[in-house]
Design an enzyme around this catalytic site. Structure first.
Site, mmCIF file in Angstrom:
data_model
loop_
_atom_site.group_PDB
_atom_site.id
_atom_site.type_symbol
_atom_site.label_atom_id
_atom_site.label_comp_id
_atom_site.label_asym_id
_atom_site.label_seq_id
_atom_site.Cartn_x
_atom_site.Cartn_y
_atom_site.Cartn_z
ATOM 1 N N ASP A 151 46.332 0.676 9.919
ATOM 2 C CA ASP A 151 46.379 2.006 10.532
ATOM 3 C C ASP A 151 47.259 2.027 11.765
ATOM 4 O OD1 ASP A 151 44.520 0.306 11.830
ATOM 5 O OD2 ASP A 151 43.624 2.014 12.839
ATOM 6 N N ASP A 162 44.084 6.433 5.278
ATOM 7 C CA ASP A 162 45.504 6.417 5.601
ATOM 8 C C ASP A 162 46.316 5.963 4.392
ATOM 9 O OD1 ASP A 162 43.708 5.939 7.853
ATOM 10 O OD2 ASP A 162 45.493 5.855 9.105
ATOM 11 N N ARG A 170 46.907 -1.839 18.969
ATOM 12 C CA ARG A 170 45.654 -1.907 19.715
ATOM 13 C C ARG A 170 44.665 -2.855 19.024
ATOM 14 N NH1 ARG A 170 44.736 4.275 18.204
ATOM 15 N NH2 ARG A 170 43.513 4.098 16.281
ATOM 16 N N ASP A 171 43.438 -2.869 19.512
ATOM 17 C CA ASP A 171 42.413 -3.753 18.960
ATOM 18 C C ASP A 171 41.807 -3.135 17.698
ATOM 19 O OD1 ASP A 171 41.274 -1.671 20.366
ATOM 20 O OD2 ASP A 171 39.623 -2.857 21.194
ATOM 21 N N GLU A 172 42.655 -2.970 16.676
ATOM 22 C CA GLU A 172 42.220 -2.370 15.415
ATOM 23 C C GLU A 172 43.032 -2.984 14.284
ATOM 24 O OE1 GLU A 172 41.138 2.107 13.765
ATOM 25 O OE2 GLU A 172 41.674 1.775 15.861
ATOM 26 N N TRP A 198 38.430 8.787 2.135
ATOM 27 C CA TRP A 198 38.710 7.384 2.459
ATOM 28 C C TRP A 198 38.353 6.525 1.252
ATOM 29 C CZ3 TRP A 198 39.115 10.954 5.915
ATOM 30 C CH2 TRP A 198 39.857 10.734 7.061
ATOM 31 N N HIS A 255 51.647 5.093 13.340
ATOM 32 C CA HIS A 255 50.477 5.388 12.526
ATOM 33 C C HIS A 255 50.982 6.244 11.357
ATOM 34 C CE1 HIS A 255 46.049 5.029 13.376
ATOM 35 N NE2 HIS A 255 45.977 5.860 12.342
ATOM 36 N N GLU A 258 49.948 8.875 15.530
ATOM 37 C CA GLU A 258 48.599 9.079 15.007
ATOM 38 C C GLU A 258 48.153 10.526 15.177
ATOM 39 O OE1 GLU A 258 44.194 6.998 15.492
ATOM 40 O OE2 GLU A 258 45.678 6.779 17.098
#
Length: 896
Positions: A471, A484, A475-477, A536, A771, A750
């Site tokens: 995604d 997506d 960052r922390d993801e 999703w 994103h 995003e």
């Protein structure tokens, strides 16, 4: 002689040989690998009439080495034909070639040989053992070095290495890093399967003394993933397995295996490694020659043999992640506060290669950011907890070159601290990495902003297709969010060959699917919260169907069918007899345009989540029914068609008024209802008109989120509102696709307003500038603006259907399809439309010329009606339609 001369004037040849969607792959596990090829020739209307395939264990194709010889097969099939020869052996390389006969009676030469090589097909083919270095079970710890010295007793004819890890590995032989892949063995649903890679190491081994080294980091396996405290989710200890198989010229064989004789150390130069936080590297701790013979490892410790299963090891399905390109800084400057910054001019994913000279112990720190704030300062707040930092300590002396091993960053800017001397462009190079998918599509038009939008879409795909469809990369993801992926799949398949990429990820999806059939929010499932959300989880049905459409891959559809069915049955259970999936949408139409009005108004653009869930229930049942039909499952085709019709009826009763109004009255409500075919025919035009009214009320702005946006322009053009779709595409103010472009974006954001017009930022807790979801507009640009559409799976039959707009002077696109290059490009000047089309061999096409008068259309300089390559020519309302054989054509006519 004359007939020979005539035959050779128009050469018929074969190119693009692939096995399992890959070119010359090594490490294939499929027992019946599927073979594909393309035709090339000058003859108009070129079609394949017959083919012959030979597969052999020798590139000379001696009869004694043939394992499959089809002889001449009368068929036009050239895509994904399964191998049907003798049983295939582990580790064996197979060479194959093709000959074809054309519909004009010509015969090609045999193609240049291609090959595939089998992996280790059975668990007992693995003689190596899993080994683990002595290690501290800790977060963000050091990387490990493992080694073994060995001797080879003869001249080497062939050598293969089979390597995998619980963690990430780098592989070295005699001091040289092996292969050009990074982040091996890749990120999979590790609890179910772990990939291994196969390397041809024949040229790296020598008679006599040799050494093998393995560099082992945490990666996705042991690293903390997501924003929760889930370090070591798959295991608290990293480990590796490697098997080097050597064949000498005298026919004897040897093996070098991971076992208890190896040694390892944590005292290497990487003191900290983390996907999110970066890497700390102390060059003073580099053990010179550690992967070469003769290195003194007496202070290293013996490894531990671990009892991990080998039955879950599979040959690499994924496209390898590689270093794809490099960028030099556009500028180097200091911010108003004095921070030293290099700007690479492009938001990218990868890392920085540092060249530096200085005293031993000098430390250089590199931080990464996507944007600068409105004051021009380095901005990292949107990275949340991810430190995304490289710390390099010099060993001193000559120029040192450093780049990280087990981390990646999403960035355009770097902040450099502690650099000795003046930082120059040659000191920092951005290394771009992603899954090395072959580019397949191009799109260009007369509007520079739209061209930049296409650029941003492609770079968003590059940055987020890193072994899984992530995604965001900064960052922390950096997780494989399913919503997506399903939104962007069709666009992705225009830009690049994503067949193998998504085949691998869908295997992970099936593996991590919940026992009740639900599909987690992210795949691989590191969140472990058992959450399922409409739009999703539907990646389980949408992506396999999309891939079947684009690549004609019936086998993939068959493999994923149980997953598709389990997901629909999960929804069916949740919906119950009412057939309404209440509570099924956790995320709704994610990140739709939603500024709140006063306290008495609902969020603007809001769509009822239960209605969204019910619409996706219907759509997934519809796709499952279609898949069952393709696979010959007639009873299930009828069963799920009935489910679709029943949910459709419930939807109409619960959410649709006789005037065509839909509950929520939002753009996404109308878009999904129309796209999924949920409205009765008399109400479709009314609902489309309501959608257009909402767009006009907003002065030609969209208000859709992740679920409505991919279909928005398609629904408009399908219902006669192509001009309105262009209004949205060309809109420059927020919210729109071009608004980020006007703000200097080089990837897809995003949020529609990740950076506001006053240069302030959106919610710091969730604001990625790379994103890809909203890049799904690319699909409409290819299929409608340029007009490349499929009529049969795999583009065996094509529709060319451009829908020009006078606000563009030209638009053109191409697609390297499974059968070859398709192209459609138009220009509009002084009321004349010129359309250039290319249809590849072994396909047919329906061409539709909009706003055309049949009697006035010229084709290749003459009247369309007299052209011999067209059939079924007819005037249909204001369009001219006809069928065309393979070839390149130019059309001209007055465009009214």
């Amino acid at each position: 002689m004359l007939s020979l001369l005539t035959t050779t004037l128009h050469a018929l040849s074969i190119y693009g040989l692939q096995c399992e969607h890959k070119t010359n792959p090594i490490g294939i596990d499929a027992q019946k690998p599927r073979l594909s090829w393309k035709l090339r020739g000058d003859d108009p209307g070129l079609m394949q009439a017959a083919y012959a395939i030979q597969v052999a264990t020798d590139p000379d194709f001696k009869k004694s080495n043939l394992v499959w010889d089809t002889g001449k097969i009368t068929s036009g099939a050239s895509v994904l034909l399964p191998y049907e020869g003798k049983a295939l052996a582990s580790g064996q390389r197979y060479y194959w070639r093709v000959k074809v006969w054309s519909n004009q009676g010509k015969v090609s030469d045999w193609s240049a040989p291609a090959f595939w090589e089998m992996g280790l097909l059975r668990a007992d083919d693995w003689q190596a053992k899993w080994i683990e270095p002595v290690q501290v079970e800790e977060k963000d710890g050091p990387a490990y070095l493992l080694r073994k010295a060995f001797q080879l007793k003869g001249k080497i004819a062939r050598a293969r290495a089979y390597v995998s890890a619980r963690g990430l590995y780098e592989f070295f032989l005699n001091g040289q890093q092996v292969g050009n892949q990074v982040f091996t063995p890749g990120w999979t649903a590790y609890d179910d399967h772990i990939q291994y890679q196969v390397y041809d190491v024949t040229d790296l081994l020598v008679r006599g003394d040799n050494a093998v080294g393995l560099h082992l980091g945490d990666g996705w396996f042991r690293g903390a993933m997501g924003w929760m405290d889930n370090w070591g989710l798959y295991g608290k200890r990293v480990g590796v397995i490697a098997q080097i198989e050597i064949t000498y010229e005298n026919g004897q064989r040897d093996m070098i295996l991971t076992d208890g004789s190896w040694t390892g150390t944590s005292e290497g130069p990487i003191r900290m490694n983390s996907i999110y936080n970066g890497e700390t590297y102390d060059a003073r701790m580099e053990p010179t020659g550690w992967s070469r013979p003769g290195f003194d490892d007496q202070n290293w410790q013996p490894v531990t043999v671990a009892g991990h299963s080998k039955s879950n090891l599979i040959g690499a399905v994924s496209v390898p992640v590689q270093q794809v390109e490099e960028l030099a800084p556009d500028t180097i400057f200091r911010t108003p506060s004095g921070t030293l910054v290099a700007d690479f001019g492009q938001n990218l994913v990868g890392w920085v290669r540092l060249k530096v000279a200085g005293k031993a112990g000098t430390t250089v720190t590199i931080r990464h950011a996507e944007v600068l704030d409105k004051e021009g300062e380095f901005y990292t707040a949107n990275l949340r907890a991810a430190k995304a930092t490289l710390v390099y300590t010099l060993k001193g002396g000559a120029t040192e070159v450093y780049e990280p091993s087990f981390t990646f960053m999403g960035f355009r800017y770097i902040a450099v601290e502690g650099f000795p001397g003046e930082l120059k462009p040659e000191n920092v190079t951005a290394v771009v990495i992603h899954s090395a998918m072959e580019p397949t599509g191009t799109f260009e038009c007369s509007d520079s902003l739209i061209n930049q939008l296409q650029h941003n879409i492609v770079w968003g795909q590059k940055g987020n297709f890193l072994d899984v469809p992530t995604d965001c990369p900064q960052r922390d993801e950096r997780l494989g969010w399913t919503g997506d992926a399903q939104a962007f799949c069709r666009t992705a398949a225009f830009n690049m060959d994503v067949a193998a990429f998504f085949t691998k990820w869908l295997k992970d999806l099936h593996a991590d699917q919940l026992e009740n059939g639900g599909v987690p929010f992210v795949i691989p499932d590191v969140l472990r919260n058992n959450g399922v959300s409409a739009g999703w989880g539907d990646a389980a049905t949408i992506i396999p169907w999309d891939l079947y459409q684009v690549y004609g891959d019936t086998s993939l559809l068959s493999v994923q069918y149980p997953s598709m069915k389990a997901y629909v049955e999960y929804i069916r259970e949740q919906a119950g007899d009412a057939l309404m999936w209440k509570g099924g949408s956790v995320f709704g139409d994610w990140l739709f345009y939603k500024p709140h009005g006063n306290n008495h108004t609902a969020p603007d653009g809001y769509t009822d989540p239960d209605m969204i869930a019910t619409m996706f229930f219907a759509y997934s049942a519809h796709l499952l029914s279609q898949a069952a039909g393709v696979l010959g499952k007639t009873e299930e085709e009828m069963e799920y068609r009935a489910v679709y019709e029943a949910v459709k009826a419930i939807f109409q009763k619960a959410y649709v008024t006789p005037s065509g109004r839909i509950a929520s009255d939002s753009q996404t409500a109308y878009v999904l209802a129309l796209q999924f075919g949920l409205l009765p025919e008399p109400l479709r035009a009314k609902a489309a008109a309501h959608l257009v009214d909402d767009i006009r009320r907003r002065k030609n702005h969209l208000s859709t989120g992740f679920l409505g946006t991919p279909y928005l322009c398609h629904v408009l053009s399908d219902h006669g509102y192509t001009e309105v779709a262009y209004d949205l595409l060309l809109q420059k103010s927020y919210p729109s696709w071009l608004y980020p472009v006007t703000m200097g974006a080089t990837t897809i954001w995003e949020r529609w307003d990740g950076q506001r017009p006053d240069s302030t930022f959106q919610d710091v807790g969730m604001n990625s500038f790379n994103h890809y979801a909203y890049g799904a507009i690319g699909d409409w640009m290819y299929r409608v603006v340029a007009g490349i559409e499929l009529l049969e799976p795999g583009y065996r039959k094509i529709r060319i259907q451009p829908q020009p707009d006078a606000r563009l002077g030209y638009a053109k696109a191409s697609l390297d399809s499974p059968y070859g290059r398709i192209a459609s490009g138009w220009s509009l000047m002084a009321g004349e439309l010129v359309l250039n089309v290319a249809i590849p061999p072994n396909t047919t096409a329906v061409i539709e010329l909009p706003n055309a008068n049949l009697s006035a259309v010229e084709a290749d300089g003459g009247p369309l009606l007299s052209h011999s390559d067209f059939s079924n020519v007819q005037q249909v309302n204001e369009a001219v339609t006809f069928e065309a054989v393979p070839g390149a054509y130019e059309f001209r006519y007055r465009y009214e």
